[in-house]
Design a protein around this motif. Structure first.
Motif, mmCIF file in Angstrom:
data_model
loop_
_atom_site.group_PDB
_atom_site.id
_atom_site.type_symbol
_atom_site.label_atom_id
_atom_site.label_comp_id
_atom_site.label_asym_id
_atom_site.label_seq_id
_atom_site.Cartn_x
_atom_site.Cartn_y
_atom_site.Cartn_z
ATOM 1 N N LEU A 66 41.187 45.675 52.884
ATOM 2 C CA LEU A 66 39.969 45.192 53.152
ATOM 3 C C LEU A 66 39.586 44.856 54.626
ATOM 4 O O LEU A 66 38.760 45.106 55.330
ATOM 5 N N PHE A 105 45.983 45.614 49.064
ATOM 6 C CA PHE A 105 44.492 45.868 48.771
ATOM 7 C C PHE A 105 43.774 44.740 49.814
ATOM 8 O O PHE A 105 42.866 45.232 50.606
ATOM 9 N N ALA A 106 44.217 43.444 49.987
ATOM 10 C CA ALA A 106 43.368 42.745 50.879
ATOM 11 C C ALA A 106 43.708 43.127 52.522
ATOM 12 O O ALA A 106 42.890 43.233 53.324
ATOM 13 N N ALA A 112 37.212 38.411 53.507
ATOM 14 C CA ALA A 112 37.914 38.415 52.385
ATOM 15 C C ALA A 112 39.241 38.795 52.715
ATOM 16 O O ALA A 112 40.528 38.382 52.006
ATOM 17 N N LYS A 142 53.495 42.434 42.565
ATOM 18 C CA LYS A 142 52.149 41.936 42.755
ATOM 19 C C LYS A 142 51.566 41.551 43.962
ATOM 20 O O LYS A 142 50.290 41.995 44.458
ATOM 21 N N LEU A 174 48.635 43.254 45.697
ATOM 22 C CA LEU A 174 47.380 42.550 45.992
ATOM 23 C C LEU A 174 47.306 42.427 47.606
ATOM 24 O O LEU A 174 46.154 42.715 48.182
ATOM 25 N N MET A 231 44.374 34.369 43.398
ATOM 26 C CA MET A 231 45.128 34.557 41.845
ATOM 27 C C MET A 231 46.488 34.959 41.935
ATOM 28 O O MET A 231 47.174 34.685 40.988
ATOM 29 N N TRP A 232 46.870 35.642 43.254
ATOM 30 C CA TRP A 232 48.188 35.947 43.405
ATOM 31 C C TRP A 232 49.204 34.888 43.432
ATOM 32 O O TRP A 232 50.199 34.876 43.188
ATOM 33 N N PRO A 249 37.889 32.585 45.553
ATOM 34 C CA PRO A 249 38.672 33.483 44.427
ATOM 35 C C PRO A 249 39.588 34.543 44.719
ATOM 36 O O PRO A 249 39.794 35.521 43.983
ATOM 37 N N PHE A 250 40.261 34.024 45.984
ATOM 38 C CA PHE A 250 41.116 35.182 46.182
ATOM 39 C C PHE A 250 42.646 34.786 46.326
ATOM 40 O O PHE A 250 43.703 35.109 47.052
ATOM 41 N N PHE A 267 42.506 36.051 51.412
ATOM 42 C CA PHE A 267 43.744 36.500 50.524
ATOM 43 C C PHE A 267 45.000 35.573 51.260
ATOM 44 O O PHE A 267 45.617 35.043 50.414
ATOM 45 N N LEU A 271 34.284 41.824 54.988
ATOM 46 C CA LEU A 271 35.422 42.253 54.741
ATOM 47 C C LEU A 271 36.455 41.625 55.451
ATOM 48 O O LEU A 271 37.786 41.414 54.739
#
Lengths: 734, 519
Positions: free
Chosen positions: B176, B172-173, B220, B165, B169, B233-234, B230-231, B224, B217
């Motif tokens: 970005l 992904f970050a 963001a 995970k 993620l 969640m991990w 809201p970044f 993370f 970007l």
């Protein structure tokens, strides 16, 4: 002789260095408290004794050096207003500051605090030594010595601190230790309750102390902001009137407004401004005199709490629940005298308010008499001594109110010796009689415990004021001052106080001799717990002997053998010794004449005779009643009115009951209403639980977003990012 | 002719701490090959010594003047050097924790410590990066190392799940961030932050949309790494799945490095932009993170997860400090109103200095406290429980005060510090950050911060209640003790209390002028 004087006036250490090492005196017992408190159980009983007793003894040695130093003519403590002779001190920098207000951490020993140092560490050492034997069967020994050492450290902070806030640290510290030690055997609810009573009563006084300090800060600030046209009044020899306020303001910035030297300088300014009205600020519209009187009365409330005066004396008799050495050290020799110390320290302020002086004298004298009357009928050895302490403290306050600060302080010292001796003697009696403290169940102790008997007798004679013991000189000096000095504004006050004081002194002789006769001279009581008493070991008797000797030799302080400088009159040794401390007081007195002290031209033989007769009368009546009258009428009840009086006194004039009815019960009712309605329903129910419920629910709802699914996480991130980008770009585009 | 850049020894100071860490990592990997002693505590000691050396070197760097080095690809300034010192402190303590933890699980391997040191090297360089490619590479160095560490113990599904995970993620970050950097490059033609600062005002006139998109970007990507709502969640899943000493390192090191890099990057990126944009985005992040972290932590009975959410809340307080850097001038009054508005009380320079001090002190305090808290958890968790769901339930802490009074006292200190109760260091950190925010005019945001931290007291104190006021379960197993764990706990506990009482010279070092290059 000259050589000897020179020897004692040449200190072995540099006075400057002695000032710098003052903190060590406090540190040693503090360290002792730490070691015994944390490791006491591990290192064992003997090591704990060694550490605790050693720490106080080390402090005592250092105090001796400091005391020697301040007798040195080279000793000089610097203050923002020049230097003070016969004193050492050091300023360790700012303790805390808030805006323009600041408190420095400074220690200071002059003849007043120096003498206190010796009493605290000297008597403290003896009582520590005594305690090693007294507490030998108690498993909580390490806790006991930790508290006791902590107490010594706090008491030393109280006397060494050179500002009211630092003094207050000690003030609270001794209060806390007193609470801990009264409730030392906390498994007994009555004893724990006694501790609480002492603590709460003291809090009332502390409130007064704090508010009084705040008033002083405001008053000082108002004084520095007075318009320039008052400066014509402020001039002093060698000082331009115009620069006085600036000097005061600078000093307050440098040391903080509550530092003792700043307040002292302030008192000289106040002396000229008493009738002036404060033009602006929080105290606008009041005169300086009025503010000063209010502050002094608040300090009096504080002192009444700590030194057990009316109306806050009720805690001290109950405080006897603590171990006896505690009663001797804290509730007789040192802590309870801090109120007197406080007023000696700020005597230059006190003499500026005749109202405050008269109130102090009246409160002191009334307390002295009331406590003495209650002591008449008490049966507990320690109870009688407790009331006698309250009574003696009252006499000291009478001395303060009469302007005889030195006499009050002399009584502090002599009282420390003989009352500690009496308490320790009582402890020795209890120790040797199966913890029995009812005097009617003892008896024949003269034969059974010879050392204790002899020392107890000496101390009893000292407190009754028999020539030539030390108590005679100090008590006589107080009563003599109350008789000859006068406060012209309220002339009746000192006269009344003097009469009350004389009666109280007579009563002292009566109840002390009564206790002595019943406990020591009566035949062994049938109700005694042990058929024979056993004398205590040297750990306990040595301090007794030393203290008994001290309560005799302390008389030299009261001998009128010194020549008052420049006034051509005679002075006692103590008055002469404390002269540097009260110099500003004398100046303020001379300036305002609120209190008239006639110069002493000759040795006051008449007053001595009078005091002696009072003591002999009181003692004589006790002898007659208890050695002749009562034994001959064994079995017959007292006549009705007398019995009623006895019951009234035995029940302590129902003061506790009155307080309970007038203050505690109504407070309890209000508190219960607040608890049930305001606290339980409004605050707990709605405000606290309601908020908590809402918060917790929102947390639980948010939790459902946390699915554990990586795609969902990525989606939320992407949504967040997309939201931000849309907002930003739309904003840019517009 | 070769186009060799001129690099002097002077420039290399910035990489010295990282070089020391990498060297230590190599030694550890080689020792894994050549030494086969069954007792491998020495590996933790090597890691400790290495991070100690790197820390001392970094501390030395911290007193050098701030300047550009390596042709503007990196900076050396006290801000990043102090951060490196804290990372080294955190790595050292975490490796001590790991020694006992791994021994108990029979998983002591050189690569574990090596990965930790690599991660620390990445953090150190990330904080000093002044160019997007360098920054990205260092971010990946630290990220890849932590991905691997997360999945280091391969027992049960949880570590693998957490590692995977985190990797997905994180990638992904990272993408970005890289995309944002590319857009900014497109707009200005440079990736160097100091050049961006000068070129952005010009680029805004023609390619504003590109700049704003890139800005968003990059933000963001950083959000993370610092785990901002809201970044975020991990965070709970990864923190829970990773071996506890690794969680400790992640919660302090990764976050510290990301915050420092974030401050450096955005100090350059805000030039020429509408000052409201960064201000509102940062205040929104701070607001959501502070409130969300605390709210989410509240219903948790799983202490490790609770600490993960708590670390989110703490990132929120740090973001509050960062927001204070981007408050628009009073002249251009705010148009958002309410919580997201500000009227500065002090000049920017003064605010910035106190923000840097606040952030660094907060990070220092959080380092010792969080390591200690996770360390205590690591010390009491049982190997047999690894696959069960109640491993870190509050019940496991019940009666710790009777079983291990020292640990319970230390844990209580950590909890109080996290809650911000004086005299613990957490209180001073919060005080510095909140007072800087108030000076910057963020009064309402600071009020929200204080209120949310009050709410946080609930779940921190619940741990204390369980330890001291609940009886131990009858089947409570004997705790596994190892001297390295105890040393780490003692050091953290002492630091937590001592730094709170005597912030002394450290707070003074941190409030010197010229903390951040160009800041």
């Amino acid at each position: 002789m000259q050589k000897l004087v020179e020897f004692f006036q040449t200190a072995p250490v540099d006075p400057q260095q002695a000032g710098q090492m003052l903190w060590l005196i406090i540190l040693l017992p503090l360290l002792g408290a730490f070691i015994t408190g944390v490791f006491g159980k591990i290192i064992g009983r003997a090591n704990t004794h060694l550490v605790a007793v050693g720490a106080v003894f080390g402090s005592f040695l250092l105090s001796l050096i400091v005391f020697w130093t301040i007798n040195d003519y080279r000793a000089m403590a610097t203050t923002p207003f020049g230097s003070v002779n016969y004193a050492v001190g050091a300023d360790y920098g700012t303790w805390f500051s808030a805006g323009a207000f600041k408190v420095t951490f400074g220690l200071f020993a002059d003849h007043l605090s120096g003498s206190m140092l010796l009493v605290i560490t000297g008597v403290g050492f003896l009582i520590h030594l005594y305690s090693t034997e007294y507490m030998s069967h108690d498993d909580g020994y390490w806790r006991f010595f930790a508290y006791l050492n902590l107490f010594v450290a706090a008491m030393l902070t109280l006397v060494l601190g050179d500002s009211l806030p630092l003094l207050f640290v000690g003030w609270e510290g001794v209060g806390m230790c007193s609470y801990l030690l009264i409730g030392f055997w906390y498994t007994d609810p009555a004893k724990a309750f006694a501790g609480r009573k002492a603590f709460i009563t003291n809090r009332i006084g502390d409130f007064g102390f704090l508010v009084g300090s705040f008033l002083m800060v405001l008053a000082l600030e108002a004084a520095t902001k007075m318009p320039a046209d008052v400066s014509s009044k402020l001039g002093r020899p060698g000082l331009e009137g115009s620069s006085v306020l600036a000097r005061l303001s600078d000093g307050a910035k440098q040391k903080g407004p509550l530092a003792v030297p700043v307040l002292e300088e302030g008192s000289k300014v106040f002396a000229s401004l008493l009738d002036d009205t404060i033009p602006a600020g929080p105290l606008e519209g009041f005169t300086f005199g009025g503010v000063l009187t209010a502050a002094l009365l608040l300090f009096l409330l504080g002192a009444a709490g700590k030194s057990a005066q009316i109306p806050l004396y009720v805690w001290l008799p109950d405080a006897m629940a603590g171990p006896t050495p505690v009663s001797a050290l804290i509730h007789a020799a040192t802590m309870v005298t801090s109120g007197i110390y406080l007023f000696c320290r700020i005597s230059w302020l006190a003499v500026l308010s005749p109202t405050a002086m008269a109130t102090i004298a009246l409160i002191g004298a009334t307390t002295a008499l009331v406590a003495a009357l209650i002591a008449f009928s008490q049966k507990g050895l320690k109870k009688v001594l407790a009331y006698s302490t309250v009574s003696q403290l009252g006499l000291m306050f009478l001395g303060i109110g009469a302007g005889a600060f030195w006499a009050a302080f002399l009584h502090v010292i002599t009282h420390a010796f003989f009352k500690a001796c009496l308490f320790l003697g009582a402890g020795s009696v209890m120790h040797g009689n199966g913890e029995e403290e009812d005097i009617t169940k003892l008896g024949n102790l003269r034969k059974e415990m010879p050392t204790t008997w002899l020392t107890f007798l000496v101390a009893t004679l000292a407190i009754t004021g028999i020539v030539p013991l030390s108590g005679f000189f100090s008590k006589d000096a107080i009563l003599h001052a109350a008789h000859t000095n006068s406060i012209p504004a309220v002339a009746w006050a000192l006269k009344t106080a003097w009469v009350l004081g004389v009666v109280a002194a007579g009563c002292t002789a009566f109840y002390m001799m009564r206790m002595y006769f019943v406990a020591f001279e009566y035949p062994r009581s049938a109700e005694a717990k042990t058929p024979h008493a056993h004398e205590s070991s040297w750990h306990m008797t040595l301090p007794l002997v030393v203290l008994a000797v001290l309560s005799v030799v302390a008389l030299v302080h009261g001998l009128p053998i010194m020549k008052a400088e420049g006034r051509g009159t005679i002075q006692t040794l103590m008055e002469n010794f404390l002269d540097p401390v009260f110099r500003t007081t004398q100046e303020n007195l001379a300036k305002r004449q609120f209190l008239v002290i006639p110069p002493e031209e000759h040795v006051p033989w008449g007053a001595y005779l009078q005091a002696w007769l009072i003591a002999l009368t009181g003692g004589g009546i006790a002898f007659f009643l208890y050695m002749r009258f009562f034994p001959s009428r064994k079995g017959q009840p007292l006549p009705g009115p007398l019995e009623a009086l006895r019951t009234f006194s035995w029940n302590k004039f129902y003061v506790d009951e009155v307080y309970n009815f007038v203050i505690i019960r109504p407070l309890g009712v209000v508190a219960r209403v607040l608890w049930r309605v305001v606290d339980s329903i409004l605050i707990d129910g709605v405000a606290v639980r309601g908020t908590a419920w809402v918060t917790k629910q929102s947390g639980s709802v948010l939790r459902y977003l946390q699915t554990g699914d990586a795609q969902a996480y990525a989606a939320i991130m992407a949504l967040g990012l997309a939201g931000a980008l849309v907002w930003v770009l739309q904003r840019y585009a517009l | 002719m070769l186009n060799t850049p001129t690099v002097t020894m002077f420039d290399l100071h910035v990489v010295l701490p990282a070089a020391a860490l990498v060297f230590g990592a190599i030694v550890l990997m080689l020792s894994e090959v050549f030494l086969s002693s069954p007792n491998r505590t020495y590996m933790a000691v090597i890691a400790l010594v290495t991070s100690g050396i790197a820390g001392v070197v970094a501390l030395n760097n911290a007193f050098e003047p701030a300047r550009l080095v390596l042709q503007g690809f990196a900076v050396i300034d006290p801000f990043s050097s102090f951060m490196t010192v804290m990372v080294c402190l955190g790595t050292g303590l975490a490796s001590l924790l790991a020694a006992g933890f791994l021994k108990h699980r029979n998983a002591e391997r050189g690569e574990f410590y090596a990965l930790m040191l690599f991660a620390a090297a990445g953090m150190s360089l990330l904080a000093a990066s002044n160019e997007f490619i360098t920054l990205f590479i260092n971010l990946e160095v630290l990220s890849v190392a932590t991905y691997a560490l997360t999945a280091f113990l391969r027992r049960g599904p949880r570590p693998a799940e957490a590692g995977f995970k985190y990797f997905i993620l994180g990638a992904f970050a990272g993408a970005l961030l890289l995309y944002g950097a590319a857009l900014l490059y497109g707009a200005t033609g440079t990736t160097r932050l100091s050049d961006l600062a000068t070129l952005l005002p010009g680029a805004m006139a023609t390619r504003g949309g590109l700049v704003y998109a890139g800005f968003g970007l990059v933000l963001a990507g950083f959000a993370f790494k610092v785990a901002a709502v809201p970044f975020h969640m991990w965070t709970p899943d990864v923190y829970e799945g990773a071996p506890t000493p690794v969680t400790a390192l992640m919660s302090v090191g990764v976050k510290a490095a990301a915050i420092v890099a974030m401050v450096r990057t955005f100090l350059a990126l805000v030039n020429g932009l509408d000052p409201q944009v960064p201000f509102i985005l940062f205040s929104l992040l701070a607001l959501l993170t502070m409130v969300g972290g605390n709210l989410l932590a509240m219903p948790q009975r799983n202490v490790k997860r609770m600490l993960a959410y708590s670390s989110i809340a703490h990132a929120g307080y740090l973001l509050l400090g960062v927001t204070a850097l981007f408050v628009p001038d009073a002249a251009r009054s705010s148009d958002a109103g309410g919580v997201l508005s500000a009227t500065p009380l002090l000049a920017n320079a003064a605010v910035n200095a106190s923000v840097y001090k606040g952030i660094l002190f907060y990070l220092l305090g959080y380092t010792v406290t969080s390591i200690g808290a996770f360390g205590t958890l690591a010390a009491i968790e049982r190997r047999e429980d690894e696959t069960r769901s109640n491993t870190w339930d509050l019940e496991r802490l019940a009666g710790l005060a009777q079983r291990q009074p020292g640990w319970a006292a230390a844990m209580a200190a950590f909890m109080l510090s996290l809650a911000g109760v004086p005299p613990m260091v957490g209180f001073l950190g919060k005080l510095y950050i909140f007072s800087a925010a108030v000076d910057a005019g963020l009064i309402w945001l600071a009020v929200v911060g204080v209120l949310s931290s009050v709410a946080g007291t609930y779940y921190y104190l619940r741990v204390v209640v369980y330890m001291f006021m609940r009886p131990a379960a009858a089947d409570a197993p004997a705790t596994f003790r190892h001297w390295t764990t105890e040393v780490a706990l003692v050091v953290s506990a002492v630091a937590t209390v001592a730094l709170g009482i005597v912030p002394g010279p450290i707070a003074e070092w941190l409030s010197r002028a010229g903390m951040v290059f160009g800041g």
